[in-house]
Design an enzyme around this catalytic site. Structure first.
Site, PDB file in Angstrom:
ATOM      1  N   ASN A 100      42.710  40.189  48.792  1.00  0.00           N
ATOM      2  CA  ASN A 100      42.706  38.988  49.593  1.00  0.00           C
ATOM      3  C   ASN A 100      44.312  38.662  49.488  1.00  0.00           C
ATOM      4  OD1 ASN A 100      39.727  38.741  48.523  1.00  0.00           O
ATOM      5  ND2 ASN A 100      39.972  38.267  50.642  1.00  0.00           N
TER       6      ASN A 100
ATOM      7  N   GLY B 209      30.936  39.508  47.758  1.00  0.00           N
ATOM      8  CA  GLY B 209      30.479  40.138  48.905  1.00  0.00           C
ATOM      9  C   GLY B 209      30.879  39.258  50.172  1.00  0.00           C
TER      10      GLY B 209
ATOM     11  N   ASP C 226      37.599  32.782  40.692  1.00  0.00           N
ATOM     12  CA  ASP C 226      38.416  31.999  41.539  1.00  0.00           C
ATOM     13  C   ASP C 226      37.663  30.869  42.005  1.00  0.00           C
ATOM     14  OD1 ASP C 226      40.720  31.322  43.127  1.00  0.00           O
ATOM     15  OD2 ASP C 226      39.997  32.429  45.100  1.00  0.00           O
TER      16      ASP C 226
ATOM     17  N   ALA D 169      38.824  29.054  50.695  1.00  0.00           N
ATOM     18  CA  ALA D 169      39.648  28.354  49.651  1.00  0.00           C
ATOM     19  C   ALA D 169      39.028  28.292  48.474  1.00  0.00           C
ATOM     20  CB  ALA D 169      39.452  26.737  50.286  1.00  0.00           C
TER      21      ALA D 169
END
Length: 384
Positions: A222, A252, A278, A312
């Site tokens: 990412n 996932g 995260d 986000a």
């Protein structure tokens, strides 16, 4: 649990490296004294039947942006850090790095000061600080505010070096586009965990930054240059280099399970893939939306997105990540547990395994056998 003697058995015991069957763990005055085969340990004291559940060291989460309804960026204070750490402890993370997303120089200074004070005051579960930005690449900014992304200047480097001297761990996500190799070398020499992330740099540059001290990458796949057939990108460098470890958001959604499996099998050691949440403000709550510096983020079907659909952060805790790794990715439970406990502990240079005389009840969690929930054994033991 206040008993002076407690023995856990009737389930699996993960010691940080091995998943042990037919073993017991004995604690005296809340301190581990032995992990032994059950047939070698005569019954005594108070016995806790795990009912097939897993006794494990607590999760270590190196990327925690928020929890309990608040973002670290919203109010970088000791009070906020304590709230976030407690929320994640309820989710079985016994050590976290509160993480500041790209923000102003004043907000960054406040975050550093708050983390130093939190550690000094002994706020439970605070292992240091993670600064994710502001020295990133606009091309791979993700949900970071492009207006706040900037090069690392001399005063920024000086502030980070000073912070590193006062914190047990400081992790900094940077992009080569805005940070020089000389700056990375200085940070690494001071003990900072330099992580490459939110970068569009190429394979060769990534490896050159590893040679001067970068130790890992932030959320593999990412916000980084992808693995290509002619240009391996940051992803290829992470998988090929034993000097680099990497966090992984195993929900996932951020990464397809098949891609995670391919990366897991391809990763060159001794660098490892470790799990991160995260997590954002909604962690540990039922809230469906929150604000990040004036931008609305919505929670729906396991996703957190800006109004334009950009991911986000993640709606994830590490028990859910374990479930995905075992049941969708196909990783063994033992290796998945290591990715949530031992591997991140090693990034922080903490003892990777439980040990008699040093491990306490407060370090341990109980995970349901179906990987549906987990909790600290001392604070809120779960029952079958």
């Amino acid at each position: 649990m206040t008993q002076s003697s407690l023995t856990f058995g009737g389930g699996l015991i993960f010691d940080g490296a091995n998943l042990l069957e037919k073993h017991v763990a004995r604690f005296e005055d809340a301190k581990l004294i032995a992990v032994e085969r059950e047939d070698r340990w005569p019954p005594s004291g108070n016995h806790v039947d795990l009912g097939g559940d897993i006794l494990s060291p607590g999760y270590v989460d190196l990327q925690v942006n928020g929890g309990d309804g608040i973002m670290f960026n919203a109010d970088p204070s000791v009070h906020t850090i304590a709230r976030i750490a407690q929320a994640h402890r309820r989710l079985a993370a016994t050590a976290i790095l509160p993480t500041l997303i790209t923000d102003t120089p004043d907000k960054t200074r406040a975050a550093i000061g708050a983390a130093i004070d939190a550690v000094g005051q002994g706020v439970p579960g605070v292992a240091g600080l993670h600064l994710e930005g502001p020295h990133l690449s606009i091309a791979r900014k993700g949900a970071h505010d492009a207006a706040l992304i900037r090069p690392m200047e001399a005063q920024d480097l000086a502030a980070l070096l000073e912070a590193a001297a006062q914190l047990p761990a400081l992790m900094v996500t940077i992009a080569p586009e805005n940070v020089t190799q000389e700056q990375v070398f200085a940070l690494a020499a001071a003990g900072v965990i330099v992580s490459l992330g939110h970068t569009d740099t190429d394979y060769a540059t990534c490896l050159s930054y590893a040679r001067v001290g970068a130790r890992c990458a932030t959320h593999l796949f990412n916000a980084m240059s992808p693995l290509g057939n002619r240009e391996p990108g940051v992803v290829g460098a992470v998988l090929a280099s034993g000097a680099l470890s990497s966090g992984l958001i195993a929900d996932g959604i951020h990464v397809h399970p098949a891609t995670m499996r391919a990366a897991w099998d391809a990763k060159t050691g001794p660098g490892e893939i470790f799990l991160v949440s995260d997590a954002m403000a909604v962690a540990g709550t039922d809230e469906t939306q929150f604000d990040l510096e004036g931008r609305r983020i919505s929670r729906l079907d396991g996703r957190l997105t800006l109004e334009d659909g950009t991911l986000a952060g993640a709606d994830l805790d590490l028990t859910r990540a374990l479930h995905v790794m075992v049941n969708q990715v196909g990783v063994s439970l033992e290796r998945a547990l290591a990715a949530a406990t031992r591997a991140p502990r090693q990034m922080l240079q903490l003892a990777p395994r439980i040990a008699p005389g040093t491990t306490t009840l407060g370090d341990m969690i109980r995970i349901r056998s179906d990987l549906s929930a987990a909790a600290p054994v001392q604070d809120a033991p779960i029952t079958p």
